[in-house]
Design a protein around this motif. Structure first.
Motif, PDB file in Angstrom:
ATOM      1  N   ARG B   4     100.163  62.173  67.106  1.00  0.00           N
ATOM      2  CA  ARG B   4     101.338  62.094  66.251  1.00  0.00           C
ATOM      3  C   ARG B   4     100.870  62.290  64.821  1.00  0.00           C
ATOM      4  NH1 ARG B   4     106.026  59.394  68.124  1.00  0.00           N
ATOM      5  NH2 ARG B   4     106.510  59.106  65.918  1.00  0.00           N
ATOM      6  N   TYR B  31     106.291  64.253  64.691  1.00  0.00           N
ATOM      7  CA  TYR B  31     105.814  63.611  63.475  1.00  0.00           C
ATOM      8  C   TYR B  31     106.920  62.842  62.782  1.00  0.00           C
ATOM      9  CZ  TYR B  31     108.022  67.505  60.974  1.00  0.00           C
ATOM     10  OH  TYR B  31     108.914  68.413  60.477  1.00  0.00           O
ATOM     11  N   HIS B  60      97.064  61.667  59.836  1.00  0.00           N
ATOM     12  CA  HIS B  60      96.862  61.804  61.276  1.00  0.00           C
ATOM     13  C   HIS B  60      95.788  60.824  61.695  1.00  0.00           C
ATOM     14  CE1 HIS B  60      95.343  64.348  64.886  1.00  0.00           C
ATOM     15  NE2 HIS B  60      96.280  63.494  65.273  1.00  0.00           N
TER      16      HIS B  60
END
Lengths: 224, 233
Positions: B4, B31, B60
């Motif tokens: 994600r 996201y 991230h």
């Protein structure tokens, strides 16, 4: 089939020097075409019509411009002595700091070199801030690339050469061992490394060149 | 692999913010989009991008990546088996895409944003001329790079499509505010058609701002700029 690799460069361009280092580190055979900055060849202009600048790498007849882009091309084409790290985040950071070096560090040091008084003071303070960030990036490492010279060392390598020239001419203290011990140590490691140490342009010639450039800039700004 | 992303973003007007969003959409990566308030930088943003204090920033697995084109390349590297490849696989094509993307950020877009800020008619014309010349260069590049395919990236949207396409909203606003056609089908036919295809693409549709909304935003910014500018000598 023999590969044709040609590098268009000038004797002093720090950007072209990056490509020289990369090619030499990878042991690639290439031909140098020396250009005169004051009188660029039609051939060069043809290969880099947008910017008309060095370096240009010609590989099998196809031109590539912009030194950092050339570095990535060289790394992707010839796999020995890898320059960029494999890890995606490490790659992103190497690219980030290389851009930072060109956009911020080089700019501020150059401004400090060609200016005077308050403008120079401000530029020096800015340069110190930027250098501090690079200092932090070296923590626990011999080179920016880790144990070996990598993309970011090559991208920042101009520091190892030009800062000494600027300091000598101007008497300014830009990158000293007290404030930046890691960077200072790295300058020496990088400069003395095999391959790198054989490629430096003449120190005396650089001094002459940059004294002239500084006078030119000083004359231009005082006439406005 | 799985992953994600999280994006800290001031929002919809920024062309640079669009770039990672398109890349994430192409890769089918989920996201979270964190909109920053205009004029106020959050602690998270300042911690994630202490060097430039700017958006976009991609977070991230807790690690930040900054600078829109660097983020796009990161997305391509980090999710190699999801969706199409964003950077071309051939090193020469890759270098070409990077060259034009850098040209856009260093020369072309500054010229375009300079049009609105230009002092006087001559300065304005000079900036406009640069934009027009740039479009002509890009038209030529499109012909050579696409080789008859719909995008710079070939069959799919790629790095250079994203790098240029994110500016289409602002290009339209510039056309509107100056009463002229820049993406002229007569002068740059390849680019004009490419622009339509780009804006219609699934990965782009949801993040391309409406021209009307952007124009309103531009007027707001211009008013602020004029108010802050020193009085003419």
């Amino acid at each position: 089939m023999a590969e044709e690799v040609k590098l268009f460069r000038t004797w002093s361009s720090p950007f072209a020097l990056r490509v020289v280092w990369a090619l030499q580190l990878k042991g690639i055979q290439y031909e140098t075409v020396l250009e005169d900055v004051a009188k660029k060849s039609d051939v060069l202009r043809g290969y880099n019509p947008v910017y008309k600048k060095v370096p240009v790498l010609l590989h099998n007849g196809r031109p590539i411009s912009e030194s950092l882009i050339i570095l990535e091309y060289v790394d992707e084409t010839w796999k020995q002595h890898s320059l960029l790290p494999q890890d995606p985040h490490a790659r992103a950071m190497a690219r980030f700091w290389a851009k930072f070096g060109d956009d911020k560090v080089m700019q501020s040091i150059w401004t400090a070199f060609v200016s005077e008084g308050k403008e120079q003071e401000a530029a020096l303070a800015e340069a110190s801030e930027h250098l501090q960030k690079l200092e932090e990036e070296l923590r626990g490492k011999k080179f920016f690339g880790g144990d070996n010279i990598g993309y970011l060392d090559i991208a920042l390598g101009w520091l190892a050469n030009l800062v000494r020239v600027f300091e000598e001419i101007s008497g300014l203290r830009v990158l000293d061992g007290e404030r930046f011990p890691l960077l200072f140590a790295w300058l020496k490691e990088f400069s003395d490394a095999p391959v790198i140490r054989d490629c430096w342009p003449s120190h005396d010639k650089l001094i002459t060149k940059f004294i002239a450039l500084r006078q030119l800039h000083g004359a231009q700004s005082s006439s406005t | 692999g799985e992953g994600r992303g999280r994006e800290a973003d001031r929002g919809w007007p920024s062309p640079f913010v669009m770039r990672p969003r398109i890349a994430l959409n192409l890769k089918g990566v989920e996201y979270e989009f964190l909109e920053e308030k205009l004029g106020v930088k959050s602690d998270l943003l300042l911690r994630s991008n202490p060097v430039h204090k700017k958006i976009p920033v991609l977070l991230h697995a807790g690690r930040p990546v900054c600078e829109s084109l660097i983020i796009v390349q990161y997305i391509d590297d980090a999710w190699p088996s999801s969706g199409p490849s964003i950077l071309p696989s051939d090193p020469y094509d890759c270098a070409t895409a990077r060259f034009w993307a850098a040209y856009l950020d260093e020369k072309w877009f500054p010229a375009m944003s300079g049009i609105a800020r230009a002092q006087g008619e001559e300065a304005k014309k000079a900036a406009l001329d640069q934009v027009v010349e740039g479009l002509s260069l890009l038209e030529d590049a499109f012909g050579k790079i696409s080789k008859g395919k719909p995008f710079f990236g070939g069959d799919t949207v790629g790095f250079l499509d994203i790098a240029l396409g994110c500016f289409l909203g602002w290009l339209r606003v510039t056309e509107k505010m100056n009463g002229m056609k820049l993406l002229d089908e007569a002068k740059v036919p390849g680019l004009a058609k490419w622009a339509e295809r780009f804006c219609a693409h699934d990965a782009v549709k949801g993040v391309m701002p409406e021209t009307e909304k952007l124009a309103e935003f531009a007027k707001l910014i211009m008013a602020k700029f004029k108010a802050a500018a020193p009085p003419p000598q």
